[in-house]
Design a protein around this motif. Structure first.
Motif, PDB file in Angstrom:
ATOM      1  N   GLU A   1      59.829 172.853  13.073  1.00 32.70           N
ATOM      2  CA  GLU A   1      59.767 173.087  11.627  1.00 32.70           C
ATOM      3  C   GLU A   1      58.487 172.485  11.043  1.00 32.70           C
ATOM      4  OE1 GLU A   1      62.504 172.439   7.618  1.00 32.70           O
ATOM      5  OE2 GLU A   1      63.252 171.782   9.575  1.00 32.70           O
ATOM      6  N   ILE A   2      58.057 171.281  11.569  1.00 32.21           N
ATOM      7  CA  ILE A   2      56.804 170.671  11.094  1.00 32.21           C
ATOM      8  C   ILE A   2      55.630 171.579  11.412  1.00 32.21           C
ATOM      9  CG2 ILE A   2      55.212 168.742  11.501  1.00 32.21           C
ATOM     10  CD1 ILE A   2      57.720 166.980  11.913  1.00 32.21           C
ATOM     11  N   LYS A   3      55.643 172.179  12.599  1.00 26.92           N
ATOM     12  CA  LYS A   3      54.562 173.083  13.001  1.00 26.92           C
ATOM     13  C   LYS A   3      54.509 174.305  12.089  1.00 26.92           C
ATOM     14  CE  LYS A   3      52.826 175.609  17.030  1.00 26.92           C
ATOM     15  NZ  LYS A   3      53.103 175.975  18.441  1.00 26.92           N
TER      16      LYS A   3
ATOM     17  N   THR B   1      55.708 174.540   9.051  1.00 27.79           N
ATOM     18  CA  THR B   1      55.332 174.117   7.693  1.00 27.79           C
ATOM     19  C   THR B   1      53.826 173.904   7.599  1.00 27.79           C
ATOM     20  OG1 THR B   1      57.466 173.015   7.511  1.00 27.79           O
ATOM     21  CG2 THR B   1      55.831 172.459   5.875  1.00 27.79           C
ATOM     22  N   GLY B   2      53.198 173.364   8.670  1.00 23.55           N
ATOM     23  CA  GLY B   2      51.743 173.177   8.665  1.00 23.55           C
ATOM     24  C   GLY B   2      51.017 174.500   8.576  1.00 23.55           C
TER      25      GLY B   2
ATOM     26  N   GLU C   1      53.921 170.351   0.984  1.00 25.15           N
ATOM     27  CA  GLU C   1      53.156 169.262   1.617  1.00 25.15           C
ATOM     28  C   GLU C   1      53.993 167.974   1.657  1.00 25.15           C
ATOM     29  OE1 GLU C   1      48.549 167.744   1.436  1.00 25.15           O
ATOM     30  OE2 GLU C   1      49.578 168.127  -0.458  1.00 25.15           O
TER      31      GLU C   1
ATOM     32  N   ARG D   1      57.266 167.761   1.673  1.00 26.68           N
ATOM     33  CA  ARG D   1      58.343 167.935   2.652  1.00 26.68           C
ATOM     34  C   ARG D   1      57.805 167.764   4.074  1.00 26.68           C
ATOM     35  NH1 ARG D   1      63.204 169.763   3.927  1.00 26.68           N
ATOM     36  NH2 ARG D   1      63.477 171.153   5.724  1.00 26.68           N
ATOM     37  N   ASN D   2      56.578 168.274   4.326  1.00 26.87           N
ATOM     38  CA  ASN D   2      56.001 168.157   5.658  1.00 26.87           C
ATOM     39  C   ASN D   2      55.727 166.690   6.016  1.00 26.87           C
ATOM     40  OD1 ASN D   2      55.044 169.311   8.057  1.00 26.87           O
ATOM     41  ND2 ASN D   2      52.926 169.224   7.340  1.00 26.87           N
TER      42      ASN D   2
ATOM     43  N   LYS E   1      57.433 164.552   9.072  1.00 31.07           N
ATOM     44  CA  LYS E   1      56.640 163.843  10.086  1.00 31.07           C
ATOM     45  C   LYS E   1      57.053 162.381  10.162  1.00 31.07           C
ATOM     46  CE  LYS E   1      52.432 166.686   9.959  1.00 31.07           C
ATOM     47  NZ  LYS E   1      50.993 166.711   9.601  1.00 31.07           N
TER      48      LYS E   1
END
Length: 975
Positions: A234-236, A238-239, A917, A919-920, A924
């Motif tokens: 999900e982080i990937k 979102t980036g 941003e 949320r990301n 992390k």
């Protein structure tokens, strides 16, 4: 900073574990009362037909022989609490767990849901620990019930005191998931349920990597790792989304800058737009002025046409007055015709009575003639006997006198004369019989065959006239289809339309019924028409008021009162015969629901069966099938059962099929029928003339026989006179001789002959009297026949007068129809122009509204046409359009709106970017902290497991330890 946070969280965790251990040392917890199994009930599950087990508060040990069902209880707990079928290691499908021979299986698990008592050792107090799941909804226990069938399974929840399944706000599977999560029950975790197969596999294989994976699964570390992988993905994602949004914000910033520059340039167009607005107002009020002028012209035209309609109304009223006079005359003629018809029937009854009297007289006369023949035969025998006596007497006398030639000559002459008289009497009898036969022939031919031939000719004439009228109607119906139902029908329909326009009817009548009927297959047209013929010429009205109005318009039509607005009846299979029978309802096509309902009510079209073969028609009619009223063959024959007997009727041969769509074939058929009637008329006329010739021939034969009878009677009279003279001469010349015996016998014969002669004379008088009476009755009958013919001639004259009245009415109606047609066209034209007038009014109102939209005050165009103003306005618009093309064809308001929308879009994009941003960053940070915690927790769990395993081995006086290798993901167990 993140490392500092992680250390602080780790210290807080360690402090929490220590405080929990201290609390457990201070508080003595009783047996748990929430989330603990209370009982399980199985029905038709694996080897258990009906089994219930109640669990104790602590450890429960179930012992039994192999195959007794120990593992079945564990499998039932797994399936009942949501595990898949394969997890039980007893089957791949839920249905595999059903007892052999049963249709379904039942699992009922009761879980405790009560408060747990906790005792404080220091204070000596007992407290209540609340770990219950939705206690207000379930109460002190939760019952989970699962039913398994061959194709599906169902899940239900019950409370502590509820007997019916509870209604849940979501699905039962979701409720089970919430409950297991609340009680921290992981049904697929081997710590919760360790099956025999998994235990044996764990001990038998000795695979270090398998042991390590088992440890991760049992300690829930694997589940945490899986969650971290999902968070990393999900982080990937979102980036990547942030990168995309960043580029979009840059594009939107450039667009907003461009829109700001275009907004400044567009302000120059406002001046040109103001001039266009002024011209639009002037043009709109110029259009209003021109539309008002057109409206005034339309009003004058409508007034002129309405004056013409008034003149036509006067002509129509005059024509109607003449029609009323003709209709009154027609009614008088029809009433007179009805009276004449009654007189004809009365004369026929009298003629039939005279015919009966003549028949009686003929029978009496025939009996009298038979008696006369018998008497004549007796008379002949008496005379023959008398001559025998006289001959014997004469022989005695001759024997005594020894002959006398002259006397002998007289005697011979007497004998010859008597023989000749007898021969004449025989001939007269034969002639009398011939005369009687000739008279009977005359009576039969004249009274029966000639009358029958005349009546047949008259009947064919009547039928021919009717068929020719019908043919004329059919030919006329090629242009007006309603005329097939009668010459007067189009006139009646026009009168109905006119009365309906005047609002005299509550509901416009329908009719004739036949105009709404057709057939799908023309082969059945005759049979269908024969079935519904009594309803074809009827008219339908809504109520009694409409009935009286229609009677005033059409006096001689059949009218039925019914609900014209009612929907068509629903005919179900219960109201119809068996499906193998085709009914009139199946073949008929009806275009109005009210007509459909009438034919169902009056003619039972759903119960009248159509059958091709006549023989089969009789068989079906005699079989008493359900809902079969009558059977009709294709030729129109009808068969029905009545009072346990079968009645079979042939169709009328002079019937024309009117419900056919193909009028040309109907006209051809009727023309053929008329031609055949004309041939029959010619043939019957020839037969009539032949019978008249036979009557004249019989009359001539009768006259010849009468002359011959007169001649024979005169000869007989001469011979009788000569016999009497000879007898006198012989009486004078006879000698004295005792012949008294012969004289007495002869005298006796003479007396008998005299009596028979008297009786014969009486017969002649009676016969003459019967003849006179018969001639008298025949004369009376002939008078009545002639009178009946006169009355029939009068009826024919009345028929011609009625026909003339109808033709006059038809001519008047034709005139009225022309006036009506012309009036109708004018009315349509007026209505059209009124509609145009209404449109013009609406157009003027619309033009005014448009003009008011530009300027509330009327603007005088000063004689300038709207088209000229419009051209000027278009020039300005084209100039404005060129300016708009130079600026992207956008108005000032459009460009300003675009700028505002672009600015708002930029703000929204920046806000959305900041939210994503944040949320990301949070994901992390959380993932990093979770990874550190997971590593430390795994080390702690490995150490605790190794220590616990060593303690267990030590209590059993063994040595053992667990060696974990996280990098190689292996676990070595040594004992």
């Amino acid at each position: 900073d993140d490392d500092g946070d992680d250390d602080e969280e780790e210290e807080q965790t360690q402090r929490g574990v220590a405080s929990q251990a201290d609390a457990q040392s201070k508080h003595k917890r009783e047996f748990a009362e929430a989330g603990i199994l209370q009982s399980i009930y199985l029905e038709n599950f694996m080897c258990h037909r009906a089994f219930e087990f109640k669990f104790g508060p602590n450890v429960n040990i179930i012992a039994g022989a192999n195959g007794s069902g120990k593992s079945a209880i564990i499998a039932a707990l797994q399936i009942g609490l949501g595990a898949r079928a394969a997890a039980t290691e007893r089957g791949s499908r839920m249905a595999d767990h059903i007892l052999h021979g049963a249709k379904e299986a039942l699992i009922r698990i009761v879980i405790k849901n009560r408060l747990t008592q906790v005792k404080d050792e220091e204070k000596g107090e007992v407290k209540l620990l609340d770990e219950r799941f939705r206690p207000d909804f379930y109460g002190d226990s939760i019952t989970v019930e699962k039913r398994i069938t061959e194709k599906a399974s169902s899940l239900k929840f019950f409370g502590h005191h509820s007997k019916k399944a509870l209604s849940l706000p979501h699905s039962a599977s979701k409720e089970l998931e919430f409950m297991l999560d609340h009680f921290n029950i992981i049904i697929d975790n081997p710590v919760a349920v360790l099956t025999q197969h998994k235990a044996k596999e764990f001990l038998a294989k000795g695979d270090e990597k398998k042991y390590f994976q088992f440890f991760l699964l049992a300690s829930c570390i694997k589940q945490v790792k899986d969650d971290l992988i999902k968070v990393s993905e999900e982080i990937k994602d979102t980036g990547a989304l942030l990168h995309q949004k960043k580029g979009l914000i840059k594009e939107v910033n450039q667009q907003v800058a461009d829109l700001k520059q275009r907004l400044n340039d567009a302000e120059e167009m406002n001046s040109l737009q103001a001039q266009i607005v002024t011209l639009e107002g002037t043009w709109a009020w110029a259009v209003v002025q021109e539309d008002e002028a057109n409206l005034f012209s339309a009003q004058e035209f409508i007034s002129a046409k309405e004056g013409t309609v008034a003149e036509l109304d006067a002509k129509i009223a005059s024509t109607k007055a003449g029609t009323v006079v003709h209709e009154a005359t027609l009614q008088e003629r029809q009433e007179a015709y009805k009276s004449v018809t009654e007189r004809v029937n009365e004369e026929r009854r009298k003629i039939d009575a005279f015919k009966s009297d003549i028949k009686t007289i003929n029978i009496q006369l025939q009996g009298l003639k038979t008696d006369e023949q018998d008497k004549k035969r007796m008379l002949k025998e008496k005379r023959k006997r008398k001559r025998g006596y006289e001959e014997q007497k004469e022989k005695e006398r001759l024997a005594a006198s020894k002959g006398n030639e002259e006397r002998e000559s007289l005697i011979n002459e007497l004998r010859n004369a008597q023989t000749e008289v007898e021969t004449l009497e025989t001939k007269l009898d034969e002639i009398s019989q011939q005369m009687n036969k000739a008279q009977d022939d005359v009576n039969r031919l004249h009274k029966q065959e000639l009358r029958r031939a005349t009546e047949e000719v008259n009947a064919v004439d009547i039928q021919l006239r009717a068929q020719e009228r019908e043919l004329s109607n059919l030919r006329a119906s090629k242009t007006d289809t309603n005329q097939r139902w009668g010459n007067h029908i189009p006139q009646i329909l026009r009168a109905i339309d006119e009365a309906h326009r005047r609002g005299e009817f509550h509901e416009k009548p329908l009719g004739p019924v036949g105009a709404f009927v057709s057939v799908q297959n023309q082969h059945w047209a005759w049979a269908v028409q024969s079935c519904i013929k009594n309803s074809l010429h009827q008219f339908l009205v809504q109520d009694q008021h409409d009935l009286q109005v229609l009677k005033r318009i059409a006096r001689h039509v059949s009218i039925v009162v019914t609900n014209l607005r009612a929907p068509a009846y629903e005919i179900t299979s219960r109201n119809k015969p068996a499906p193998e029978f085709r009914t009139v309802l199946d073949e008929i096509v009806i275009s109005h629901p009210a007509v459909f309902n009438l034919l169902v009510d009056s003619n039972n079209i759903e119960c009248n069966v159509l059958i091709e073969d006549e023989k089969e028609t009789r068989q079906v009619a005699s079989s008493n099938h359900t809902n079969v009223r009558q059977c009709w063959s294709m030729s129109g024959c009808r068969a029905y059962s009545k009072l346990s007997s079968i009645t079979f009727r042939r169709p009328e041969t002079n019937t024309t099929v009117l419900i056919t769509k193909d009028l040309s074939s109907a006209v051809q058929a009727l023309e053929a029928a008329v031609a055949k009637l004309k041939e029959d008329r010619m043939r019957l006329s020839q037969r009539q003339r032949q019978v008249e010739e036979d009557v004249n021939r019989s009359a001539r034969i009768m006259e010849d026989l009468l002359r011959e009878e007169g001649n024979l009677k005169r000869v007989k009279a001469k011979r009788t006179d000569r016999i009497n003279a000879i007898e006198r001469m012989l009486e004078e010349s006879k000698e004295e001789l005792d012949q008294s015996n012969w004289d007495m016998s002869i005298l006796e014969c003479e007396r008998e002959i005299a009596n028979l002669m008297e009786e014969l004379e009486g017969f002649a008088e009676k016969a003459a009297e019967f003849e006179r009476e018969r001639h008298k009755v025949e004369g009376e009958r002939e008078k009545h026949v002639q009178g009946g013919q006169d009355i029939r001639n009068e009826a024919m004259s009345l028929e011609n007068q009625i026909r003339e009245c109808i033709e006059a009415i038809s001519l008047a109606n034709s005139k009225q129809s022309k006036y009506d047609s012309k009036k109708q066209k004018l009315i349509q034209e007026i209505d059209h122009h009124k509609a145009q007038f209404s449109l013009l009014e609406a157009k003027v109102d619309g033009s005014k509204k448009i003009a008011i939209g530009f300027s509330k005050d009327r603007i005088d165009p000063k004689g300038e046409k709207a088209s000229r103003i419009f051209e000027k306005m278009e020039k300005f618009k084209k100039r404005l359009e060129r300016e708009q093309n130079n600026r992207g064809r956008r108005t000032y308001a459009d460009i300003k709106n675009d700028y505002e929308n672009g600015f708002a879009k930029l703000a929204d994009s920046e806000k959305e970017f900041n939210t994503i941003e944040k949320r990301n960053l949070k994901l992390k940070s959380g993932a990093k902290a979770r990874k550190k915690k997971l590593g430390k927790m795994q080390v702690m769990l490995q150490s605790n497991a190794d220590m616990t395993f060593g303690n267990v081995m030590a209590r059993r006086k063994h040595e053992g330890n667990l060696t974990f290798d996280a990098k190689q993901e292996s676990l070595v167990i040594s004992v």
